[in-house]
Design an enzyme around this catalytic site. Structure first.
Site, PDB file in Angstrom:
ATOM      1  N   ARG A 228      -6.950   1.906  -1.229  1.00 62.54           N
ATOM      2  CA  ARG A 228      -6.658   1.467  -2.588  1.00 62.54           C
ATOM      3  C   ARG A 228      -7.981   1.264  -3.327  1.00 62.54           C
ATOM      4  NH1 ARG A 228      -2.350   3.115  -1.765  1.00 62.54           N
ATOM      5  NH2 ARG A 228      -0.352   2.041  -1.838  1.00 62.54           N
ATOM      6  N   HIS A 276      -5.414  10.444  -6.019  1.00 62.78           N
ATOM      7  CA  HIS A 276      -4.442   9.702  -5.190  1.00 62.78           C
ATOM      8  C   HIS A 276      -3.421  10.662  -4.555  1.00 62.78           C
ATOM      9  CE1 HIS A 276      -2.439   5.532  -4.557  1.00 62.78           C
ATOM     10  NE2 HIS A 276      -2.099   6.355  -3.581  1.00 62.78           N
TER      11      HIS A 276
HETATM   12  P1  NDP Z   1      -0.901  -0.591   8.650  1.00 60.43           P
HETATM   13  O1  NDP Z   1      -0.269  -1.865   8.201  1.00 60.43           O
HETATM   14  O2  NDP Z   1      -0.250   0.168   9.757  1.00 60.43           O
HETATM   15  O3  NDP Z   1      -2.399  -0.892   9.123  1.00 60.43           O
HETATM   16  C1  NDP Z   1      -3.226  -1.783   8.448  1.00 60.43           C
HETATM   17  C2  NDP Z   1      -4.453  -2.052   9.302  1.00 60.43           C
HETATM   18  O4  NDP Z   1      -5.378  -2.816   8.528  1.00 60.43           O
HETATM   19  C3  NDP Z   1      -4.134  -2.847  10.567  1.00 60.43           C
HETATM   20  O5  NDP Z   1      -4.844  -2.297  11.644  1.00 60.43           O
HETATM   21  C4  NDP Z   1      -4.636  -4.253  10.223  1.00 60.43           C
HETATM   22  O6  NDP Z   1      -5.136  -4.987  11.314  1.00 60.43           O
HETATM   23  C5  NDP Z   1      -5.790  -3.935   9.285  1.00 60.43           C
HETATM   24  N1  NDP Z   1      -6.052  -5.074   8.401  1.00 60.43           N
HETATM   25  C6  NDP Z   1      -5.216  -5.630   7.496  1.00 60.43           C
HETATM   26  N2  NDP Z   1      -5.792  -6.690   6.895  1.00 60.43           N
HETATM   27  C7  NDP Z   1      -7.017  -6.811   7.437  1.00 60.43           C
HETATM   28  C8  NDP Z   1      -8.092  -7.708   7.233  1.00 60.43           C
HETATM   29  N3  NDP Z   1      -8.012  -8.724   6.362  1.00 60.43           N
HETATM   30  N4  NDP Z   1      -9.207  -7.544   7.967  1.00 60.43           N
HETATM   31  C9  NDP Z   1      -9.292  -6.540   8.870  1.00 60.43           C
HETATM   32  N5  NDP Z   1      -8.306  -5.657   9.111  1.00 60.43           N
HETATM   33  C10 NDP Z   1      -7.180  -5.779   8.392  1.00 60.43           C
HETATM   34  O7  NDP Z   1      -1.080   0.307   7.359  1.00 60.43           O
HETATM   35  P2  NDP Z   1      -1.081   1.905   7.256  1.00 60.43           P
HETATM   36  O8  NDP Z   1      -2.067   2.432   8.212  1.00 60.43           O
HETATM   37  O9  NDP Z   1       0.302   2.433   7.321  1.00 60.43           O
HETATM   38  O10 NDP Z   1      -1.575   2.108   5.737  1.00 60.43           O
HETATM   39  C11 NDP Z   1      -2.831   1.626   5.291  1.00 60.43           C
HETATM   40  C12 NDP Z   1      -2.956   1.769   3.785  1.00 60.43           C
HETATM   41  O11 NDP Z   1      -3.203   3.123   3.432  1.00 60.43           O
HETATM   42  C13 NDP Z   1      -1.734   1.408   2.954  1.00 60.43           C
HETATM   43  O12 NDP Z   1      -1.613   0.009   2.799  1.00 60.43           O
HETATM   44  C14 NDP Z   1      -2.010   2.119   1.654  1.00 60.43           C
HETATM   45  O13 NDP Z   1      -2.684   1.255   0.771  1.00 60.43           O
HETATM   46  C15 NDP Z   1      -2.931   3.270   2.036  1.00 60.43           C
HETATM   47  N6  NDP Z   1      -2.314   4.589   1.796  1.00 60.43           N
HETATM   48  C16 NDP Z   1      -2.898   5.437   0.889  1.00 60.43           C
HETATM   49  C17 NDP Z   1      -2.377   6.690   0.680  1.00 60.43           C
HETATM   50  C18 NDP Z   1      -3.047   7.657  -0.236  1.00 60.43           C
HETATM   51  O14 NDP Z   1      -2.490   8.726  -0.512  1.00 60.43           O
HETATM   52  N7  NDP Z   1      -4.248   7.384  -0.714  1.00 60.43           N
HETATM   53  C19 NDP Z   1      -1.166   7.168   1.372  1.00 60.43           C
HETATM   54  C20 NDP Z   1      -0.644   6.197   2.306  1.00 60.43           C
HETATM   55  C21 NDP Z   1      -1.204   4.950   2.489  1.00 60.43           C
HETATM   56  P3  NDP Z   1      -4.163  -5.867  12.265  1.00 60.43           P
HETATM   57  O15 NDP Z   1      -3.209  -4.910  12.927  1.00 60.43           O
HETATM   58  O16 NDP Z   1      -5.109  -6.492  13.225  1.00 60.43           O
HETATM   59  O17 NDP Z   1      -3.438  -6.827  11.376  1.00 60.43           O
HETATM   60  C1  OXD Z   2       1.094   4.989  -0.093  1.00 59.24           C
HETATM   61  C2  OXD Z   2       0.408   5.824  -1.090  1.00 59.24           C
HETATM   62  O1  OXD Z   2       0.801   3.802   0.015  1.00 59.24           O
HETATM   63  O2  OXD Z   2       0.823   6.988  -1.293  1.00 59.24           O
HETATM   64  O3  OXD Z   2       1.954   5.537   0.626  1.00 59.24           O
HETATM   65  O4  OXD Z   2      -0.572   5.383  -1.686  1.00 59.24           O
END
Ligand code: NDP
Ligand code: OXD
Length: 313
Positions: A228, A276
């Site tokens: 993001r 995006h």
């Molecule tokens: P998940 O919830 O599966 O993974 C999030 C990870 O981030 C976990 O490993 C978590 O650690 C870690 N995390 C969260 N908060 C913290 C913190 N404060 N400090 C350190 N580590 C942290 O999410 P996804 O992998 O499914 O998706 C990630 C993001 O990708 C989405 O939220 C979205 O914003 C973005 N996205 C963007 C897209 C695009 O087209 N640009 C498409 C799809 C997604 P823990 O497990 O230890 O809590």
């Molecule tokens: C998502 C994205 O969060 O597309 O899936 O950004």
């Protein structure tokens, strides 16, 4: 008896492909968008949402489940009136994961293999070999090895890259190094040559990429943001690019989207901008997941991939 309504709460988008896919996977549900009108708010049992206008979800008193159109839910939870007693389900979909892994690998390899330099040499008809060095000498550090980050991490490891992950909790995976929590962030950054952000956007991660984190990276590191725009202080990022602290960046997401035409990121010589699209939600596969979640909710069970509202992801 009235059929349950599914409200499509996505600004500026009527959702034709979602209507067709939901008709296949939840035929007993009536799909409605705001252009045709949601009808009687009391009949709305489900909503598909993406950056809904504040207050839109709260107008439905009988919601049984809200489905995020994507993996990230920050744009839904940003609404202060979000009905917090209703389960929120997010997207975990192999197609979405695969698309993100492709984006990360593409930009890791474009940088490591110096492809941008060869592109410019070609424009000058210049035969100029450069050495990339072995992948094992390049450490890719992934902030957030959750569903998306871990898949990319595994594939990078299998291509020979050195891989580290940074998370809130400690994780383990063969052939990778893991760091956890803010206390270990400087050590994680200090050994990262290519930094990838795949964190969810929460209060804890907003502007986590800023001057005092970027300074811990080795000089000349590369940055990939596919999470993001709110993770990044864009002025600090530009300063790091201008000073050479960062050799370059591949950015798919921005604090303001669409990226304003006045942004210097558009024209920075070491920045790649994509609008995006790192990975895009596929209505066909995601409607099948929503259909399965609706059946679960109707049996009194939790939906697939529920979001922990306290953590915000
Ligand atoms: P998940 O919830 O599966 O993974 C999030 C990870 O981030 C976990 O490993 C978590 O650690 C870690 N995390 C969260 N908060 C913290 C913190 N404060 N400090 C350190 N580590 C942290 O999410 P996804 O992998 O499914 O998706 C990630 C993001 O990708 C989405 O939220 C979205 O914003 C973005 N996205 C963007 C897209 C695009 O087209 N640009 C498409 C799809 C997604 P823990 O497990 O230890 O809590
Ligand atoms: C998502 C994205 O969060 O597309 O899936 O950004």
């Amino acid at each position: 008896m009235d059929r349950p309504v599914l409200a499509f709460c996505v600004p500026k988008f009527a959702g034709g492909s979602w209507r067709a896919a939901m008709a296949e996977h939840a035929p007993h549900v009536v799909f409605r968008n705001r252009f045709e009108g949601f009808g009687d708010p009391a009949l709305v049992r489900y909503a598909i949402a993406w950056n809904p206008p504040p207050g839109e979800l709260a107008q439905f008193p009988n919601l049984a489940c809200i489905f995020s159109l994507g993996a990230g839910v920050d744009g839904i939870l940003a609404d202060p009136t979000f009905p917090r007693s209703v389960p929120l389900s997010r997207v975990v979909d192999p197609d979405l994961t695969q698309g993100m892994t492709q984006y990360v690998l593409l930009h890791v390899m474009l940088h490591h293999r110096k492809q941008r330099a060869f592109d410019s040499f070609q424009r000058e008809r210049l035969w100029k070999p450069l050495t990339a060095g072995p992948a094992g000498d390049v450490r890719v550090g992934i902030m957030g090895t959750g569903v998306l980050g871990m898949d990319a991490a595994r594939k990078l490891r299998d291509l020979g890259y050195a891989v580290s992950g940074w998370n809130a909790s400690r994780k383990s995976e063969p052939g990778m190094t893991f760091f956890a929590g803010m206390g270990e962030l400087p050590a994680f950054l200090a050994e990262t040559n290519i930094l990838v952000c795949l964190l969810p956007l929460t209060d804890a991660t907003r502007h986590i990429i800023r001057a005092d984190t970027l300074r811990h990276l080795p000089k000349g590191a590369f940055f990939i943001n596919a999470a993001r725009g709110g993770h990044v202080n864009e002025d600090d990022l530009l300063a790091a690019l201008d000073s050479g602290q960062l050799a370059g960046a591949a950015l798919d997401v921005f604090e303001t989207e669409p990226l304003p035409v006045t942004s210097r990121l558009w024209s920075h010589p070491h920045v790649t901008v994509t609008p995006h699209v790192a990975s895009q939600s596929n209505p066909k596969t995601i409607a099948a997941l929503i259909g399965e979640s609706i059946r679960r909710v109707e049996r009194g069970e939790a939906p697939l991939n529920p979001v922990d509202l306290l953590r915000g992801y």
